[in-house]
Write an enzyme that holds these catalytic residues in place. Sequence first.
Site, PDB file in Angstrom:
ATOM      1  CB  THR A  73      -1.627  -0.004   1.237  1.00  0.00           C
ATOM      2  OG1 THR A  73      -1.879  -0.609   1.264  1.00  0.00           O
ATOM      3  CG2 THR A  73      -1.574   1.789   1.867  1.00  0.00           C
ATOM      4  CB  CYS A 311      -8.214  -4.995   1.955  1.00  0.00           C
ATOM      5  SG  CYS A 311      -6.169  -5.534   1.417  1.00  0.00           S
TER       6      CYS A 311
END
Length: 365
Positions: A73, A311
């Site tokens: 990320t 997620c």
Amino acid sequence: MIYLDYQATTPLAPEAREAMLRWLGGPESDTFGNPHSPHRMGRMAAAAIEAAREQVAALFPPDGRVIFTSGATEAINLAIKGTARGDGTNTIAVSAIEHAAVLDCGHAMRETTEMLVLPVDPHGLVAEDTVIPEGTQLTAVMQVNNEIGTIQPVEELAEAAHAAGGWFLCDAVQGAGKLAPPAHADMIAVSAHKLHGPKGIGALWVRDGVDIAPQTHGGGQEQGLRSGTLSPALIAGFGAAARLALAQGQEDAAHVEALWHRARELFDGWELNGSAEHRWHGNLNLRKDGLDVARLMSECRSVMFSAGSACASGSGRPSHVLRAIGLTDAQAKSSIRLGFGRYTTAQEIEAAAAAILAAAKEQGL
């Protein structure tokens, strides 16, 4: 318990754990030094990081450098924000089934950046002959989708991005150590814990000649692009995991292929989401129309599997990936994802299938 959620995370390889232990030194050891300190202990830690950097670099094409991050990320954010034009004339192109790290980063930059969404077909693939609009600063398409496992034509899409005058970023989190790296990409993001390394460490590979502006400011560590003290233990574990993935990649792939075929036999009659041909076979995303997945997971508590991306779990929203390939909300909510790999056994696949099929039968399916 049976673990079938390899797209969310993978078990830590014993070899990676062993590599980490040395650098988790206590007060009587000489291995707890700050790798940015000039004394002997600091130089030892720095040397361990550079040795691991070479191991991780072997996952990528040869003409670039590895920048360690906290995970994929951060790597993706660094790539997208770090290559943005300062005059606010940015256009980025992303596939409709990118990870939230890409999509949300693009949305966060909406005041200065236009984001073009590239559609996928019902098989979950971006068309190879997609034309990227002239002047697009960056195109981001993942190598292997984390929800449905489809393998994108990233080489052709990279060429399209270059023809438009821009860079190509590839999220290779699910493909690193399993597939050949995207040779024409300009930046590649990976995460250690998806290839049997530790959580909390990842990397952005940057091709030589690509300039990136730092997004984290401080001491200027990590080539001036990512300030903050590096963790020798996490990086050593990452390096060991990368080395192992490359050393036994063919063995792992053959094992996954055998598990895939057995699972497909066991779930005969279930619909496969995404292409069966252009796909990593360690990802089995299936649906049974009318299936109550929440009830199924409650009744199969000994089997660790997913109703979608980890997620986005708990959001209550249908998967944007499954909707992008044309599934209705009801079909998307009737889908499950089984992920397996190096440490999964055939006996575990069979036991998990028996439990899931029995629970589905209780629902009249």
